[in-house]
Structure formats: C-alpha cells, structure tokens
Design an enzyme around this catalytic site. Structure first.
Site, mmCIF file in Angstrom:
data_model
loop_
_atom_site.group_PDB
_atom_site.id
_atom_site.type_symbol
_atom_site.label_atom_id
_atom_site.label_comp_id
_atom_site.label_asym_id
_atom_site.label_seq_id
_atom_site.Cartn_x
_atom_site.Cartn_y
_atom_site.Cartn_z
ATOM 1 N N HIS A 1 0.800 -1.193 0.087
ATOM 2 C CA HIS A 1 0.130 -0.019 -0.110
ATOM 3 C C HIS A 1 0.726 1.362 0.212
ATOM 4 O O HIS A 1 0.537 2.294 0.140
ATOM 5 C CB HIS A 1 -0.974 -0.001 1.189
ATOM 6 N N CYS A 2 2.191 1.152 -0.161
ATOM 7 C CA CYS A 2 2.951 2.367 -0.047
ATOM 8 C C CYS A 2 3.922 2.349 -1.138
ATOM 9 O O CYS A 2 3.564 3.514 -1.883
ATOM 10 C CB CYS A 2 4.197 2.205 1.022
ATOM 11 N N ILE A 3 4.669 1.488 -1.435
ATOM 12 C CA ILE A 3 5.666 1.698 -2.623
ATOM 13 C C ILE A 3 5.040 1.771 -3.959
ATOM 14 O O ILE A 3 5.499 2.835 -4.652
ATOM 15 C CB ILE A 3 6.776 0.666 -2.562
ATOM 16 N N ILE B 1 2.187 3.308 -4.561
ATOM 17 C CA ILE B 1 1.170 4.358 -4.509
ATOM 18 C C ILE B 1 1.911 5.773 -4.501
ATOM 19 O O ILE B 1 1.861 6.618 -5.081
ATOM 20 C CB ILE B 1 0.346 4.366 -3.402
ATOM 21 N N ASP B 2 2.930 5.670 -3.294
ATOM 22 C CA ASP B 2 3.752 7.044 -2.869
ATOM 23 C C ASP B 2 4.218 7.829 -4.105
ATOM 24 O O ASP B 2 3.860 8.911 -4.089
ATOM 25 C CB ASP B 2 4.418 6.744 -1.527
#
Ligand code: SAJ
Length: 438
Positions: A285-287, A289-290
């Site tokens: 959910h981070c890499i 998206i961010d």
C-alpha cells in the site's frame, strides 16, 4: 503580539512536558493504533478516533486487529492512569477533539481510479478537526501525501472556522511522515527515527514537544513541504531500485544470465551498493502508490518525473513477464496455458504477512485466468481471496495440490513453505522469488 504567541506556545509545550496533555489520533489503522499506544506509553491521555464503529468497539473491548499490537499492549494502555483518569479509549465521535490538546491524522491516502491523489480522507479529517479547533491546539498530519498538502489543503480548512486565528500563534500545524513497517520488530514506532516539519517555526516547536516523549529521535526539517517530500523520496528510492532489479532480470534473460547471481555477487561490495532483488512486481500500500503522489505534484509544475514513471512501467509489467514464463514452461512439456492447472504459492504482497493490497500475485492469477488456465492458490496467511474477478478459497491440502498441478508459480516466499518438498513436485516451477533455484 509576540508575548501572546509565546504565551500560547509556552502553555502548549508545558502541557506536553508535564504529560498533562490529552491527545487524539484520527485513523485507528496500522499507523494510527501503534502511534496511539506509543503516546499512551509516554504518559498522555489518548483517544483514538475512527469512522468504523466495529473497529472502535473491538478496541474498547481490548481486541487489537493490528498484527503489530498485542491485546495485552492495548489493555495496558486502557488501564486507569496513576492520576485516576482513564487511559486509552476509542470513539467515533470527533467532538472529543474539543478537549484534546493535540491530534495526529493517520488516514489513508490512496490513488483514485485515474491514478491521482485521493485526499478525501484527509479533507474529511481536516473538516472535523477544524470544527473543534481551539487555542493552542497542535495538529500533525502523518498520512503520506504530496508536498504542499499540509499548507494548501489542511491549513485553509483549519482556518475556515477561526478566520482571525493565525497558524503558529493561536494553533500549530506540522507534518511528520509515518515509517510503520508492518511485521518489523527491529524498528518500532517508539524507536524509529522520525522526520518532522512545521508550517512555521513555532509549529515545529509545538509539534516536537508533542512527539518527542513518544517516538524515536526526531529530525526537524525546514518546512512541512520538506517533511512531505522526505517520505515520498524514501519510497520512490525503493520503487526505482526495485524496478532496476526487475530490469536486470529482463536484461539477464537476453544475456542468458542468472539475475540473482549477479545481484548476490554485486551485494558483496561493502560500500556504494544496496541490494534489491527481482520479483513478481511491486505490491503493498506504500511503494506502488507513494511515488505517484510526487510525480502528480510535479506534473502540476510542468515537470515530468521520468524515473518514477519508468519504474512504475517496469514494475507493473512484471506479472505479464512471469505469465509468459508459465506459458514457456507449459509449452516445453507440450501443454498450453488454456486448460492447464496452475497453482500460485503465496498471494500476500511480501513474505510472512497477510496483506494482499496491490499484490502482483493477484495480477498473475488474473492474467492466467484470462488465458484459460485452471487457477488455484495456496497462502498460509490468506485463506480466501475476494478480489474483483478472483473469488477463490485457498487450497487446503498443499501436498495433494502439488501432485495434481501442471505448473507451480512461487509468487510469495513465505518462510512457512518447505521449498525442498515443493521442488520435488512433478510440475514445472516458475520461481519469481528465486527460492527454489537459490
Ligand atoms: N520487492 C521486490 N524486490 C526488493 C524489495 C521489495 O520485488 O528487493 C517487492 C516486495 O515483494 C513488495 C514490494 O516490492 O511486493 C514492496 O516491498 P517493500 O519491501 O518496500 O515493502 P513495503 O511496501 O512493506 O515497504 C515498507 C515501507 N515502509 C514504510 O513506508 C514505512 C518501506 O519504506 C520500507 O523500506 C519497507 O517496508 C521495508 O524495508 O520493509
């Protein structure tokens, strides 16, 4: 008036120093709940606010749904404090903010359907905070977002309810990116170094006073924008380097070399190199998206962040690359994908966790399904898949499944797997994690 400003700031910082403060965290997820526990441990009275009444009820019943927070930790935070006041409590009511000296906003910042930042959660939280904003209150945004969000999106909403108040004088606003890594035990929210940046210098002072007793060493940066950008740079660094490792795999295919051998040997260099390995693609959910929050912001400034776009292009192409490997493996035994039984091992986005968000294993399953394969999956952490067109129960009897499948795809290298046993299977093996061929 400087004396008024100083008086407000002094009163606020004093409350934190004496642990007299009552603090709120909006968003009782994998970021907010550990932060709430750290604030409680530091001696603050803590209230967790979440829109999900079921989550609130579970927390108040002493049941944690966040893997990193044990029920015992939650219960300890809930016990009545030495001063006789109640400890941690969860609620759906934002009105509790009227009695809170500080609030951290830890809500999701996903991408919308067209790949642009979705700030709806931040905006909802900001509108609620602004209704209860009072003199001396400290507001800290933790949600990963593009540079400028705190000042351009949050601040106007906070000022809307108190137009004659000034940030940095009557209330304080800062950004401090979360660095929670679910499942990690060597660095926790209490020990992790944390970056923090204020909308003004006084905001930084107030926010540091709020956070310092609860989290790891604080690194102050010059502004909220700088702090927002630090987080995006950290995760863009990973996305780009993972993409480079994946492109190494594509290049090694052409060269007839083993990409993992190249990476392992390069990793013997004791300086100037950081190991990343090829894989099934980019999950979590981070890499994934961010970095798009950063490239989106730069597009508004007429700049094309090429590394981010190229990394995304390579990483999102990897599931298709691996499905081609399945096709090749079946072809080598004169079988087609259409009608063949293909078993995917591991659907979580990385090993030893249950989180399937953005997992490339799901894309691999969907692509195989499109090509007519009889798909099945096994994952000790994910008993059932309900993901768009994927409505599957995990196979229960792995040994039997291994004997009857035509091709095995290793998508997530959970430690629970017995790779020697899996290597004995008759089926062709497509190993996206290089655990069999290691
Ligand atoms: N991956 C590769 N090759 C690699 C590393 C990762 O293919 O060399 C894949 C993983 O399988 C996964 C995806 O990339 O699908 C992301 O992997 P990740 O290790 O970055 O895991 P995340 O998404 O859990 O990243 C989190 C981040 N933590 C925070 O944002 C607070 C990241 O900054 C951490 O560095 C990372 O955990 C970590 O180090 O575990």
């Amino acid at each position: 008036m400087p004396t008024t400003m100083n008086a407000t700031l002094a009163t606020t910082t004093q409350k934190f120093a004496e642990r007299e403060a009552r603090v709120a965290i909006i968003g009782m997820g994998y970021v907010g709940l550990p932060l709430a526990m750290a604030f409680a441990q530091a001696g603050y009275r803590v209230v967790g606010i979440d829109v999900n009444a079921e989550r609130v009820a579970q927390l108040n019943a002493g049941r944690s749904y966040v893997e990193d927070i044990a029920d015992a930790t939650l219960s300890e935070a809930q016990t009545r404090r030495p001063d006789g006041r109640p400890g941690f409590v969860a609620t759906t009511e934002y009105s509790v903010l009227a009695e809170c000296d500080a609030v951290s906003i830890c809500v999701p910042t996903p991408l919308n359907k067209v790949g642009e930042p979705d700030l709806s959660y931040i905006i909802h939280a900001a509108d609620e905070v602004s209704r209860y904003l009072h003199e001396g209150m400290v507001v800290v945004l933790e949600s990963t977002t593009y540079p400028g969000t705190t000042r351009e999106v949050l601040l106007p909403r906070l000022e809307a309810h108190c137009p004659d108040w000034r940030v940095g004088e009557d209330f304080f606003l800062a950004f401090s990116p979360e660095r929670i890594d679910p499942g990690r035990t060597d660095w926790t929210v209490e020990t992790m170094p944390k970056v923090i940046g204020g909308v003004t210098a006084a905001c930084l002072t107030a926010a540091k006073a709020f956070y310092a007793p609860a989290v790891g060493p604080l690194t102050a940066v010059s502004s909220a924008e700088a702090a927002e950008t630090v987080k995006l740079f950290e995760n863009t660094f990973r996305s780009v380097n993972i993409a480079l490792a994946n492109e190494l795999l594509l290049m090694c295919d052409k060269l007839g070399l083993d990409a993992w051998e190249i990476v392992e040997a390069a990793a013997t260099k004791p300086f100037g190199f950081m190991k990343f390995t090829p894989g099934p693609g980019l999950g979590g959910h981070c890499i994934p998206i961010d970095p798009h929050y950063l490239s989106w912001k730069l597009r508004t400034l007429a700049y094309n962040a090429r590394f981010i776009e190229l990394a995304s292009e390579i990483n999102t192409e990897m599931p298709r690359y691996w499905v081609q490997k399945v096709q090749d493996a079946l072809n080598s035994v004169r079988k087609s994908v259409n009608g063949s039984r293909v078993l995917v091992l591991g659907v979580a986005y990385k090993k030893n966790i249950s989180d399937i968000r953005e997992s490339p294993a799901l894309d691999i399953l969907l692509l195989l399904q499109e090509k007519g394969a009889e798909i099945a999956y096994h994952d000790p952490y994910v008993p059932q898949l309900c993901y768009g067109d994927l409505q599957l129960d995990a196979v229960i009897d792995l040994a039997a499944a291994l004997e009857t499948t035509d091709c095995i795809v290793i998508a997530t290298d959970h430690d629970a797997y017995n790779w020697a046993e899996i290597a004995q299977a008759q089926a062709a093996v497509v190993d996206t994690r290089h655990v069999i061929s290691a």
